[in-house]
Design an enzyme around this catalytic site. Structure first.
Site, mmCIF file in Angstrom:
data_model
loop_
_atom_site.group_PDB
_atom_site.id
_atom_site.type_symbol
_atom_site.label_atom_id
_atom_site.label_comp_id
_atom_site.label_asym_id
_atom_site.label_seq_id
_atom_site.Cartn_x
_atom_site.Cartn_y
_atom_site.Cartn_z
ATOM 1 N N HIS A 72 -9.290 -3.562 -1.965
ATOM 2 C CA HIS A 72 -8.268 -2.795 -1.242
ATOM 3 C C HIS A 72 -8.603 -1.305 -1.269
ATOM 4 O O HIS A 72 -8.500 -0.618 -0.249
ATOM 5 C CB HIS A 72 -6.898 -3.062 -1.906
ATOM 6 C CG HIS A 72 -5.740 -2.330 -1.299
ATOM 7 N ND1 HIS A 72 -4.701 -2.965 -0.649
ATOM 8 C CD2 HIS A 72 -5.430 -1.007 -1.277
ATOM 9 C CE1 HIS A 72 -3.817 -2.057 -0.232
ATOM 10 N NE2 HIS A 72 -4.231 -0.866 -0.604
ATOM 11 N N GLU A 73 -9.030 -0.827 -2.419
ATOM 12 C CA GLU A 73 -9.332 0.621 -2.554
ATOM 13 C C GLU A 73 -10.625 0.996 -1.853
ATOM 14 O O GLU A 73 -10.693 2.039 -1.197
ATOM 15 C CB GLU A 73 -9.381 1.017 -4.036
ATOM 16 C CG GLU A 73 -8.108 0.765 -4.820
ATOM 17 C CD GLU A 73 -6.830 1.235 -4.131
ATOM 18 O OE1 GLU A 73 -5.806 0.540 -4.246
ATOM 19 O OE2 GLU A 73 -6.856 2.278 -3.433
ATOM 20 N N CYS A 119 0.859 -1.190 0.000
ATOM 21 C CA CYS A 119 0.000 0.000 0.000
ATOM 22 C C CYS A 119 0.894 1.238 0.000
ATOM 23 O O CYS A 119 1.859 1.314 0.764
ATOM 24 C CB CYS A 119 -0.890 -0.007 1.248
ATOM 25 S SG CYS A 119 -2.015 1.410 1.342
ATOM 26 N N HIS A 160 -10.167 1.507 1.748
ATOM 27 C CA HIS A 160 -9.624 2.831 2.124
ATOM 28 C C HIS A 160 -10.749 3.831 2.408
ATOM 29 O O HIS A 160 -10.617 4.710 3.250
ATOM 30 C CB HIS A 160 -8.735 3.393 1.010
ATOM 31 C CG HIS A 160 -7.304 2.955 1.057
ATOM 32 N ND1 HIS A 160 -6.486 3.136 2.149
ATOM 33 C CD2 HIS A 160 -6.540 2.350 0.114
ATOM 34 C CE1 HIS A 160 -5.273 2.645 1.884
ATOM 35 N NE2 HIS A 160 -5.282 2.163 0.658
HETATM 36 C C1 LIG Z 1 4.020 -7.221 0.207
HETATM 37 N N1 LIG Z 1 4.065 -7.822 -1.111
HETATM 38 C C2 LIG Z 1 3.815 -7.062 -2.181
HETATM 39 O O1 LIG Z 1 3.446 -5.906 -2.144
HETATM 40 C C3 LIG Z 1 3.914 -7.757 -3.477
HETATM 41 C C4 LIG Z 1 5.122 -8.352 -3.860
HETATM 42 C C5 LIG Z 1 5.206 -9.000 -5.118
HETATM 43 C C6 LIG Z 1 4.093 -9.079 -5.954
HETATM 44 C C7 LIG Z 1 2.876 -8.511 -5.559
HETATM 45 C C8 LIG Z 1 1.666 -8.659 -6.461
HETATM 46 C C9 LIG Z 1 2.785 -7.851 -4.313
HETATM 47 N N2 LIG Z 1 1.601 -7.219 -3.907
HETATM 48 C C10 LIG Z 1 1.129 -6.086 -4.513
HETATM 49 N N3 LIG Z 1 1.742 -5.642 -5.632
HETATM 50 C C11 LIG Z 1 1.198 -4.572 -6.230
HETATM 51 N N4 LIG Z 1 1.776 -4.090 -7.385
HETATM 52 C C12 LIG Z 1 2.666 -4.960 -8.129
HETATM 53 C C13 LIG Z 1 3.651 -4.178 -8.947
HETATM 54 N N5 LIG Z 1 2.961 -3.191 -9.760
HETATM 55 C C14 LIG Z 1 3.746 -2.577 -10.793
HETATM 56 C C15 LIG Z 1 5.125 -2.395 -10.605
HETATM 57 C C16 LIG Z 1 5.883 -1.780 -11.598
HETATM 58 C C17 LIG Z 1 5.299 -1.350 -12.787
HETATM 59 C C18 LIG Z 1 3.935 -1.533 -12.983
HETATM 60 C C19 LIG Z 1 3.163 -2.139 -11.981
HETATM 61 CL CL1 LIG Z 1 1.464 -2.379 -12.260
HETATM 62 C C20 LIG Z 1 2.136 -2.270 -9.006
HETATM 63 C C21 LIG Z 1 1.158 -3.012 -8.130
HETATM 64 N N6 LIG Z 1 0.114 -3.912 -5.760
HETATM 65 C C22 LIG Z 1 -0.453 -4.424 -4.644
HETATM 66 N N7 LIG Z 1 -1.566 -3.837 -4.207
HETATM 67 C C23 LIG Z 1 -2.421 -4.475 -3.195
HETATM 68 S S1 LIG Z 1 -4.081 -4.155 -3.821
HETATM 69 C C24 LIG Z 1 -3.593 -2.526 -4.356
HETATM 70 C C25 LIG Z 1 -2.197 -2.778 -4.963
HETATM 71 C C26 LIG Z 1 -1.350 -1.503 -5.004
HETATM 72 O O2 LIG Z 1 -1.490 -0.718 -5.917
HETATM 73 N N8 LIG Z 1 -0.463 -1.331 -4.004
HETATM 74 C C27 LIG Z 1 0.369 -0.160 -4.017
HETATM 75 N N9 LIG Z 1 0.029 -5.501 -3.982
#
Ligand SMILES: CNC(=O)c1cccc(C)c1Nc1nc(N2CCN(c3ccccc3Cl)CC2)nc(N2CSC[C@H]2C(=O)NC)n1
EC number: 3.5.1.88
Length: 184
Positions: free
Chosen positions: A154-155, A111, A158
């Site tokens: 998740h959103e 997050c 919030h």
């Molecule tokens: C603790 N482990 C982890 O975080 C985690 C660890 C590994 C994999 C995952 C899948 C994890 N989990 C997780 N990864 C994401 N991203 C993966 C990367 N990506 C992204 C990155 C770079 C370019 C484009 C993009 Cl698209 C962006 C989004 N996003 C969320 N969430 C939870 S729901 C809302 C969403 C959110 O936007 N969070 C800021 N969780």
């Protein structure tokens, strides 16, 4: 443009408030906010822009995360081969139905408002039906499953003052019901 120092961090009470419902037509200032939130998501997903402005990548951003306690969240979920799975700004979203089937991201959730890594499965519904209004006030109902469904839950959390780690099993963070779907 929204940068990381515009994003409220865990501990800021705005993240624990129930956000206010919006009325239509939207105040133009909220239309601008919606554009800026979506622009943040696009910038954050572009490696060059994200590096230049030190943006953490995200696929969702809710208004309380930029200090506005209003029911508005933007989601930009990429699909395979540079397609877009979901691009929408949800106003006054309500989950009107949800599967019994539980799912969680296999790698846990991150997050933008939580700087620390909080390991563990975040149990959510694998499939949801969301009713919301678009920026021009049109009522829409969408059915989501798997990753886009996780992101929207998740959103929408919030907007209710809930953070992802509230759902993690405190005794055993990697404990989740047997037939939960783990999304890789
Ligand atoms: C603790 N482990 C982890 O975080 C985690 C660890 C590994 C994999 C995952 C899948 C994890 N989990 C997780 N990864 C994401 N991203 C993966 C990367 N990506 C992204 C990155 C770079 C370019 C484009 C993009 Cl698209 C962006 C989004 N996003 C969320 N969430 C939870 S729901 C809302 C969403 C959110 O936007 N969070 C800021 N969780």
């Amino acid at each position: 443009m929204i940068k990381m120092n515009d994003i409220t961090r865990d501990g800021n009470p705005v993240l624990r408030k129930r956000a206010e419902k919006l009325t239509f037509p939207l105040d133009p200032k909220y239309l601008k906010v919606a554009d800026e939130m979506m622009e943040y998501l696009k910038n954050s997903q572009d490696p060059a822009i994200a590096e230049k402005y030190h943006l953490r990548a995200g696929v969702g951003l809710a208004a309380p995360q930029i200090g506005l306690s209003i029911q508005m969240a933007s989601v930009l979920v990429p699909g395979p081969d540079n397609t877009i799975d979901l691009e929408e700004t949800l106003v006054n979203p309500v989950i009107v139905s949800q599967s019994v089937q539980i799912a969680a991201l296999e790698e846990g959730e991150g997050c933008l408002s939580v700087d620390k890594d909080v390991p563990g499965y975040v149990p959510r519904h694998d499939r949801i039906t969301v009713r919301y209004q678009t920026l021009d006030g049109e009522e829409k109902t969408i059915k989501l499953r798997d990753y886009p469904a996780i992101v929207c839950q998740h959103e929408i959390d919030h907007l209710k003052g809930t953070l992802f780690y509230d759902h993690i099993n405190k005794e055993n963070p990697l404990d989740i019901e047997d037939n939960a779907i783990l999304i890789g």
